[in-house]
Design a protein around this motif. Sequence first.
Motif, mmCIF file in Angstrom:
data_model
loop_
_atom_site.group_PDB
_atom_site.id
_atom_site.type_symbol
_atom_site.label_atom_id
_atom_site.label_comp_id
_atom_site.label_asym_id
_atom_site.label_seq_id
_atom_site.Cartn_x
_atom_site.Cartn_y
_atom_site.Cartn_z
ATOM 1 N N VAL A 546 0.824 -1.209 0.000
ATOM 2 C CA VAL A 546 0.000 0.000 0.000
ATOM 3 C C VAL A 546 0.857 1.258 0.000
ATOM 4 C CG1 VAL A 546 -1.642 1.311 1.413
ATOM 5 C CG2 VAL A 546 -1.971 -1.147 1.068
ATOM 6 N N HIS A 547 2.036 1.191 0.606
ATOM 7 C CA HIS A 547 2.869 2.399 0.714
ATOM 8 C C HIS A 547 3.356 2.893 -0.639
ATOM 9 C CE1 HIS A 547 5.807 -0.769 0.318
ATOM 10 N NE2 HIS A 547 6.801 0.086 0.257
ATOM 11 N N LEU A 548 3.230 2.056 -1.679
ATOM 12 C CA LEU A 548 3.607 2.491 -3.024
ATOM 13 C C LEU A 548 2.452 3.175 -3.749
ATOM 14 C CD1 LEU A 548 5.660 -0.605 -4.268
ATOM 15 C CD2 LEU A 548 6.498 1.473 -3.171
ATOM 16 N N LEU A 549 1.284 3.298 -3.093
ATOM 17 C CA LEU A 549 0.091 3.829 -3.740
ATOM 18 C C LEU A 549 -0.463 5.074 -3.041
ATOM 19 C CD1 LEU A 549 -1.717 0.411 -4.264
ATOM 20 C CD2 LEU A 549 -0.658 1.780 -6.041
ATOM 21 N N THR A 550 0.261 5.621 -2.090
ATOM 22 C CA THR A 550 -0.242 6.777 -1.348
ATOM 23 C C THR A 550 0.143 8.080 -2.045
ATOM 24 O OG1 THR A 550 1.746 6.940 0.025
ATOM 25 C CG2 THR A 550 -0.018 5.483 0.800
ATOM 26 N N LEU A 551 -0.523 9.170 -1.662
ATOM 27 C CA LEU A 551 -0.208 10.475 -2.247
ATOM 28 C C LEU A 551 1.247 10.851 -1.986
ATOM 29 C CD1 LEU A 551 -3.402 12.603 -1.437
ATOM 30 C CD2 LEU A 551 -2.833 11.357 -3.535
ATOM 31 N N GLU A 552 1.752 10.519 -0.801
ATOM 32 C CA GLU A 552 3.146 10.826 -0.494
ATOM 33 C C GLU A 552 4.091 10.047 -1.394
ATOM 34 O OE1 GLU A 552 0.718 11.503 3.252
ATOM 35 O OE2 GLU A 552 0.790 10.021 1.634
ATOM 36 N N ALA A 553 3.714 8.797 -1.730
ATOM 37 C CA ALA A 553 4.539 7.997 -2.635
ATOM 38 C C ALA A 553 4.579 8.619 -4.023
ATOM 39 C CB ALA A 553 4.003 6.570 -2.707
ATOM 40 N N PHE A 554 3.420 9.071 -4.523
ATOM 41 C CA PHE A 554 3.387 9.671 -5.855
ATOM 42 C C PHE A 554 4.176 10.984 -5.905
ATOM 43 C CE2 PHE A 554 -0.095 6.703 -6.377
ATOM 44 C CZ PHE A 554 0.121 6.257 -7.673
ATOM 45 N N GLU A 555 4.213 11.696 -4.811
ATOM 46 C CA GLU A 555 5.035 12.903 -4.766
ATOM 47 C C GLU A 555 6.505 12.552 -4.997
ATOM 48 O OE1 GLU A 555 6.067 16.651 -1.746
ATOM 49 O OE2 GLU A 555 4.719 15.039 -1.110
ATOM 50 N N ILE A 556 6.950 11.436 -4.416
ATOM 51 C CA ILE A 556 8.328 10.978 -4.612
ATOM 52 C C ILE A 556 8.548 10.569 -6.069
ATOM 53 C CG2 ILE A 556 10.017 9.212 -3.954
ATOM 54 C CD1 ILE A 556 8.602 9.124 -1.202
ATOM 55 N N TYR A 557 7.597 9.823 -6.634
ATOM 56 C CA TYR A 557 7.756 9.380 -8.019
ATOM 57 C C TYR A 557 7.893 10.570 -8.976
ATOM 58 C CZ TYR A 557 5.658 5.174 -5.934
ATOM 59 O OH TYR A 557 5.352 4.108 -5.131
ATOM 60 N N PHE A 558 7.008 11.539 -8.816
ATOM 61 C CA PHE A 558 7.033 12.674 -9.740
ATOM 62 C C PHE A 558 8.289 13.530 -9.540
ATOM 63 C CE2 PHE A 558 2.237 12.083 -9.557
ATOM 64 C CZ PHE A 558 2.203 11.371 -10.742
ATOM 65 N N LYS A 559 8.852 13.499 -8.336
ATOM 66 C CA LYS A 559 10.113 14.212 -8.102
ATOM 67 C C LYS A 559 11.237 13.598 -8.929
ATOM 68 C CE LYS A 559 12.918 13.181 -4.783
ATOM 69 N NZ LYS A 559 13.567 12.909 -3.484
ATOM 70 N N HIS A 560 11.164 12.293 -9.153
ATOM 71 C CA HIS A 560 12.218 11.590 -9.882
ATOM 72 C C HIS A 560 11.982 11.541 -11.392
ATOM 73 C CE1 HIS A 560 14.807 10.013 -6.656
ATOM 74 N NE2 HIS A 560 13.706 10.006 -5.921
ATOM 75 N N LEU A 561 10.848 12.042 -11.870
ATOM 76 C CA LEU A 561 10.546 12.044 -13.294
ATOM 77 C C LEU A 561 10.862 13.397 -13.924
ATOM 78 C CD1 LEU A 561 7.096 10.177 -13.467
ATOM 79 C CD2 LEU A 561 9.212 9.444 -14.583
ATOM 80 N N LYS A 562 11.230 13.378 -15.172
ATOM 81 C CA LYS A 562 11.340 14.615 -15.943
ATOM 82 C C LYS A 562 9.943 15.208 -16.122
ATOM 83 C CE LYS A 562 15.442 13.224 -18.608
ATOM 84 N NZ LYS A 562 15.958 12.874 -19.957
ATOM 85 N N PRO A 563 9.828 16.496 -16.453
ATOM 86 C CA PRO A 563 8.496 17.099 -16.628
ATOM 87 C C PRO A 563 7.617 16.350 -17.620
ATOM 88 C CG PRO A 563 10.170 18.798 -16.542
ATOM 89 C CD PRO A 563 10.908 17.492 -16.556
ATOM 90 N N ASP A 564 8.229 15.772 -18.658
ATOM 91 C CA ASP A 564 7.442 15.011 -19.629
ATOM 92 C C ASP A 564 7.600 13.510 -19.415
ATOM 93 O OD1 ASP A 564 10.073 14.756 -20.389
ATOM 94 O OD2 ASP A 564 9.677 14.922 -22.537
ATOM 95 N N GLY A 565 8.079 13.111 -18.237
ATOM 96 C CA GLY A 565 8.303 11.701 -17.951
ATOM 97 C C GLY A 565 7.008 10.920 -17.803
ATOM 98 N N VAL A 566 7.125 9.591 -17.889
ATOM 99 C CA VAL A 566 5.975 8.688 -17.845
ATOM 100 C C VAL A 566 6.094 7.776 -16.628
ATOM 101 C CG1 VAL A 566 4.812 6.762 -19.007
ATOM 102 C CG2 VAL A 566 5.624 8.725 -20.339
ATOM 103 N N LEU A 567 4.989 7.663 -15.891
ATOM 104 C CA LEU A 567 4.902 6.741 -14.761
ATOM 105 C C LEU A 567 3.957 5.611 -15.155
ATOM 106 C CD1 LEU A 567 5.441 5.992 -11.758
ATOM 107 C CD2 LEU A 567 3.473 7.430 -11.172
ATOM 108 N N THR A 616 1.274 10.788 -17.004
ATOM 109 C CA THR A 616 2.292 11.729 -17.476
ATOM 110 C C THR A 616 1.775 13.155 -17.303
ATOM 111 O OG1 THR A 616 3.672 12.404 -19.349
ATOM 112 C CG2 THR A 616 1.446 11.640 -19.854
ATOM 113 N N GLY A 617 2.694 14.071 -17.181
ATOM 114 C CA GLY A 617 2.314 15.479 -17.104
ATOM 115 C C GLY A 617 2.110 16.108 -18.464
ATOM 116 N N LYS A 618 2.456 15.411 -19.524
ATOM 117 C CA LYS A 618 2.351 15.935 -20.886
ATOM 118 C C LYS A 618 1.238 15.196 -21.607
ATOM 119 C CE LYS A 618 5.149 16.999 -24.967
ATOM 120 N NZ LYS A 618 6.483 16.840 -25.615
#
Length: 657
Positions: A546-567, A616-618
Amino acid sequence: MGKMILPWFGGAASVWTACMLFFQSLLLLGYLYTHWVLRHLSAQKQSLLHIVLLLACMFFLPISPSEAWKPQGFENPTLLILLLLTVSIGLPYLVLSTTGPLVQAWFSRERSEVVAYRLFALSNLGSMLALLAYPLAIESALPTRMQSWFWSALFMVFLVLCIYLSRRSLSLSMPSEQEALRDPGVATKSPSFGQKIIWVALAACPSVMMVADTSFMTENIAPIPLMWVMPLALYLLSFIICFEVPAWYKRIFWLPMLALALGMLAYLPHLHMGDWPIGWSVGINLGSFFVVCMVCHGELAAQKPHPRYLTMYYLMLSVGGFLGGFFVGVIAPNFFDSSYEFYVGLVLTALVVLLALLGQRGGVTALGRTLLIGGGGAICMALVWVSVSYHMTKSEGVTWKARNFYGSLKMFEYGGYRRMLHGQIIHGQQYGSDELRRLPSTYFTPNSGIGLAMLAKGEQGPLHVGVVGLGVGTLVAYGRAGDSYRLYEIDPLVIELAQQKFTYLSDAQAKLDIVLGDGRLQLEREPSQQFDVLVMDAFSGDSVPVHLLTLEAFEIYFKHLKPDGVLALNVTNAFLDLVPVLKVAADHYGKNIRLVEHPGNPGQVVAFPSRWIVMTGKKEFFDHPSLQSMQTIAEPVNFVPWRDDYSSLLSVLKKNP
């Protein structure tokens, strides 16, 4: 506390086993303390010592694990969990564990005409109600932070009541247990050593079976979330029945039922019960497990001693519970290469019940003893034969197997391919021929969600890719010269197997970097990796991290992605619909989200049915011609976002899995 620390250890089901071992260990220490205090201290000293311990517990409130205990990735998880829990809640739980036998002992001395053992049934009723209330009500209503404060407030009430009872015990002018036993008016014949061993063994068998059967059902029937609740509830229910209504335990009924139950538990796996309707297979298994608990606890209740030996009796029960938990939680993962403890528990139960019956004084005729020895011995031998034949059958095609804290791994070799299994979950396979061995298969084929995303993103140039969950290394098959892959894996056995028995990693054209440890914890510690693609492939299985699916987890993921990166997230699961969780998270961070459902196919390279979420943010990324089949997702109604201190599996259970 288990829910609080679960994310630190990858959401592994073994966290609950380690917590159960801690529970049984502290229960043993609490009962040992109670037995010593009542045996050697006067009422005044008992009261003074207990009040000091009660007041010392206040320094542990509110209960919460320190982040300094977060694992780095190389520690022994079981030992770390036991140390963490000891430092965080050791004294409060130790004091809690003394309450049952200590208060019952005081009660039996104040009201010797009343049977104190009924309070043991009441105590277990409270435990069962709390157990059922946690996943069904408390977890879904309160974040863990509020749970901690609420529990701590109730614990303060408990402290006040216990201090009152400790002071009240002074007015009874009770002698110590040793002084009481020297009273010529009291029966002083204590239980024999053999009787104590029988108590220990009868308590150990259900303890072994409770944890082993949970793992067994998960592996052989279905990885249903919250599966552990049902065996534990039945375990406690059998205690309640046997000590509150002992007349319900009739040997003439329950002993034949035990023979039938042990036979069914042993032989049903040969009948491929995983292919049965889940209700039937789970119901038969749990019904048989309940019979095992009823017989063991019924025999314990039938052999309970005079209340003068109440604390000794409870101490032996706690020793048995601890030994059972230690066997399943420590011995089995470290010394077995597969899940043998279930069948060990079956054979042990048959043998212990047989010895307990033979050890009874009176009530068994010579003919009865002969029948018991013959019939019981035959049942034990039959269970051994069925157990050995089952494991020999399960080992067909297995060329490598190992086990650790995170579970059992096996590698099967069939005609033309190898496959890795974690429990009953396939974590990847690879073909042996030069033509096919470099091609991605199972959940990762080019037409799956991750395949479509990787190929579309790869058209933009060299990729820097992060992957949480190594499996056999299938995803690096998409790597090209100039690409780089950073692979996060919590289980060292998975890394060993992927490197030594599969060739995806050695064949890879991309640069590879493998990081041992929980993916989220490692990402928390690292500077931004600026990934082009970040893949989360850790959601299939019996324990959802579950800890990989929380809002705090997604904040970490997006920190590690480029602006146009894909999760990309693998949400393939037979029992949980995780899409609402991810839709709410994407909306929270303003990301675009799509769902890809692939039906699978049995082609030359097998493709399993899969569900992938792509974010993705794009938004323009989804305009790529190959991504037009990706589905938009409707807004979930009244869905509460998951956070580190709040989640509820009940909210995502599929109605028709």
